[in-house]
Design a protein around this motif. Structure first.
Motif, PDB file in Angstrom:
ATOM      1  N   LEU A 126      32.527  48.338  -2.541  1.00 17.96           N
ATOM      2  CA  LEU A 126      31.224  47.947  -3.095  1.00 17.96           C
ATOM      3  C   LEU A 126      31.270  47.763  -4.608  1.00 17.96           C
ATOM      4  O   LEU A 126      30.231  47.575  -5.244  1.00 17.96           O
ATOM      5  N   TYR A 127      32.474  47.756  -5.189  1.00 11.92           N
ATOM      6  CA  TYR A 127      32.611  47.684  -6.643  1.00 11.92           C
ATOM      7  C   TYR A 127      33.490  46.521  -7.087  1.00 11.92           C
ATOM      8  O   TYR A 127      34.379  46.682  -7.931  1.00 11.92           O
ATOM      9  N   PRO A 128      33.262  45.306  -6.574  1.00 10.90           N
ATOM     10  CA  PRO A 128      34.120  44.187  -6.974  1.00 10.90           C
ATOM     11  C   PRO A 128      34.014  43.853  -8.458  1.00 10.90           C
ATOM     12  O   PRO A 128      34.927  43.247  -9.025  1.00 10.90           O
ATOM     13  N   ASP A 129      32.915  44.271  -9.086  1.00 11.88           N
ATOM     14  CA  ASP A 129      32.706  44.005 -10.514  1.00 11.88           C
ATOM     15  C   ASP A 129      33.298  45.087 -11.408  1.00 11.88           C
ATOM     16  O   ASP A 129      33.288  44.953 -12.630  1.00 11.88           O
ATOM     17  N   ARG A 130      33.815  46.161 -10.819  1.00 14.13           N
ATOM     18  CA  ARG A 130      34.347  47.273 -11.613  1.00 14.13           C
ATOM     19  C   ARG A 130      35.879  47.317 -11.600  1.00 14.13           C
ATOM     20  O   ARG A 130      36.461  48.191 -12.231  1.00 14.13           O
ATOM     21  N   TYR A 131      36.508  46.406 -10.855  1.00 14.19           N
ATOM     22  CA  TYR A 131      37.957  46.410 -10.728  1.00 14.19           C
ATOM     23  C   TYR A 131      38.564  45.222 -11.471  1.00 14.19           C
ATOM     24  O   TYR A 131      37.902  44.204 -11.683  1.00 14.19           O
ATOM     25  N   SER A 132      39.821  45.363 -11.858  1.00 11.40           N
ATOM     26  CA  SER A 132      40.576  44.250 -12.451  1.00 11.40           C
ATOM     27  C   SER A 132      41.366  43.531 -11.364  1.00 11.40           C
ATOM     28  O   SER A 132      41.788  44.135 -10.371  1.00 11.40           O
ATOM     29  N   TYR A 133      41.574  42.226 -11.575  1.00 14.92           N
ATOM     30  CA  TYR A 133      42.303  41.406 -10.611  1.00 14.92           C
ATOM     31  C   TYR A 133      43.506  40.770 -11.299  1.00 14.92           C
ATOM     32  O   TYR A 133      43.392  40.259 -12.414  1.00 14.92           O
ATOM     33  N   ARG A 134      44.656  40.810 -10.623  1.00 11.67           N
ATOM     34  CA  ARG A 134      45.864  40.165 -11.116  1.00 11.67           C
ATOM     35  C   ARG A 134      46.410  39.296  -9.975  1.00 11.67           C
ATOM     36  O   ARG A 134      46.832  39.808  -8.942  1.00 11.67           O
ATOM     37  N   LEU A 135      46.384  38.011 -10.179  1.00  7.56           N
ATOM     38  CA  LEU A 135      46.834  37.066  -9.171  1.00  7.56           C
ATOM     39  C   LEU A 135      48.204  36.538  -9.568  1.00  7.56           C
ATOM     40  O   LEU A 135      48.385  36.034 -10.679  1.00  7.56           O
ATOM     41  N   ARG A 136      49.159  36.652  -8.664  1.00  8.30           N
ATOM     42  CA  ARG A 136      50.539  36.258  -8.954  1.00  8.30           C
ATOM     43  C   ARG A 136      51.021  35.231  -7.939  1.00  8.30           C
ATOM     44  O   ARG A 136      50.502  35.167  -6.817  1.00  8.30           O
ATOM     45  N   ASP A 137      52.024  34.440  -8.348  1.00  7.36           N
ATOM     46  CA  ASP A 137      52.607  33.496  -7.406  1.00  7.36           C
ATOM     47  C   ASP A 137      53.680  34.189  -6.581  1.00  7.36           C
ATOM     48  O   ASP A 137      53.935  35.395  -6.750  1.00  7.36           O
ATOM     49  N   ALA A 138      54.322  33.448  -5.696  1.00  3.93           N
ATOM     50  CA  ALA A 138      55.302  34.042  -4.788  1.00  3.93           C
ATOM     51  C   ALA A 138      56.489  34.647  -5.513  1.00  3.93           C
ATOM     52  O   ALA A 138      57.165  35.533  -4.974  1.00  3.93           O
ATOM     53  N   ASP A 139      56.749  34.188  -6.744  1.00  5.22           N
ATOM     54  CA  ASP A 139      57.857  34.726  -7.533  1.00  5.22           C
ATOM     55  C   ASP A 139      57.441  35.886  -8.423  1.00  5.22           C
ATOM     56  O   ASP A 139      58.267  36.423  -9.165  1.00  5.22           O
ATOM     57  N   GLY A 140      56.156  36.255  -8.371  1.00  3.02           N
ATOM     58  CA  GLY A 140      55.675  37.372  -9.161  1.00  3.02           C
ATOM     59  C   GLY A 140      55.103  36.999 -10.505  1.00  3.02           C
ATOM     60  O   GLY A 140      54.628  37.876 -11.238  1.00  3.02           O
ATOM     61  N   ALA A 141      55.135  35.721 -10.860  1.00  5.80           N
ATOM     62  CA  ALA A 141      54.593  35.294 -12.155  1.00  5.80           C
ATOM     63  C   ALA A 141      53.065  35.360 -12.132  1.00  5.80           C
ATOM     64  O   ALA A 141      52.428  35.002 -11.144  1.00  5.80           O
TER      65      ALA A 141
END
Length: 330
Positions: A126-141
């Protein structure tokens, strides 16, 4: 009945635990070859006999994540207590990482948002606004980093994302509520211990993530009601702020409902003045627009009001935006 126990734990050892928990793979394989332990576990109702539930209960009761013979001795010495606790408990996979594939869908909803989750457990989703997001590609970049307005969160949700990135933004959540048959309190030491027991041995990163999310929930507890969703959802809908968009989420809960109850709940949600976000296996129901070929679909499907937008790992470890499956219209 012991044949059913043997088959279930044999399958778990071969298909579900490998690559995720060596300890649980060893325990499940041991049970599959152990008639004495099978007899104990056969006393647990089938709907409460899932391997992760059995293992979590024993760990909460004091079993250590060691070799199978050690775990076996614990179970046989505490058989009545293990059976009783498993019978009253349910799997409550309160995984905040599930929010990662829900974020692109939430980003398409005009705020402010009143968020209502069915099967909320401790409310960590219930806290999508309180978390950080890190999106990476298949190689980890790193492809994208998104933080709450106040800066980076102690809870970082990292996912592998393939394909195009849709526009993403932090949702504005002004009200949080949930329903669960047995809601958990992030401020309770006993409930926190149970949540940690549900993390599989070896999943150190996940345990750290859940612990940090519990701290966030404890500092600002959501409104959680105990009971059946079909019976209590109207009560919460009536309490949602009128000047916010009501968004009902069902992340991973529908699979635990009998089919008739599942379809009835979906029908009830879709009749309400609310948006509905779900993440489910394609074959779990037929409320998808367009219809999905479960055999050809990779992972789970994430949908807004039934319109499929994302293919995803059910726990959020990867996701892929699917613009060709109803995702072009909000």
């Amino acid at each position: 009945m012991t044949d059913a126990v043997r088959a279930r734990f044999e399958r778990f050892a071969a298909e579900e635990a490998p690559g995720r928990s060596d300890v649980y793979a060893e325990w499940a394989a041991g049970i599959a070859a152990d008639a004495d332990v099978q007899e104990v576990l056969a006393r647990i109702p089938e709907t409460h006999r899932q391997p992760p539930l059995v293992f979590a209960v024993t760990r909460m009761q004091g079993a250590t994540a060691g070799p199978y013979p050690q775990w076996r001795r614990f179970v046989l010495a505490h058989a009545d207590a293990v059976v009783a606790e498993c019978t009253r408990r349910r799997v409550q996979t309160n995984e905040p990482l599930r929010l990662a594939p829900l974020l692109p869908v939430l980003s398409r909803i005009e705020g402010p948002v009143a968020l209502l989750e069915i099967g909320a457990a401790a409310g960590l989703c219930l806290y999508p606004d309180r978390y950080s997001y890190r999106l990476r590609d298949a190689d980890g970049a790193l492809r994208l980093a998104l933080d709450p307005r106040g800066g980076a969160s102690p809870v970082v949700l990292t996912s592998t994302v393939t394909g195009p990135l849709p526009p993403l933004r932090m949702p504005e959540v002004v009200w949080r509520a949930g329903i669960d048959l047995a809601p958990l309190d992030a401020r309770s030491s006993a409930d926190r211990a149970w949540m940690r027991s549900l993390v599989w041995p070896g999943e150190t990163e996940r345990e750290e993530r859940i612990t940090a999310a519990l701290d966030i929930a404890a500092a600002d507890p959501p409104l959680l009601l105990a009971g059946d969703a079909a019976e209590r959802i109207d009560e919460l809908v009536a309490r949602a702020p009128a000047d916010a968009t009501l968004v009902i989420t069902t992340p991973g809960v529908l699979v635990y409902l009998p089919r008739a109850a599942r379809l009835a709940l979906i029908s009830r949600i879709r009749s309400l003045p609310a948006r509905w976000i779900t993440i489910d296996a394609p074959g779990l129901h037929d409320a998808w627009d367009p219809p999905l070929d479960a055999g050809a679909w990779r992972g789970s499907a994430v949908a807004l009001d039934g319109r499929v937008m994302v293919a995803a790992d059910p726990l959020g470890r990867w996701w892929e935006w699917r613009t060709g499956n109803g995702a072009d219209a909000a």
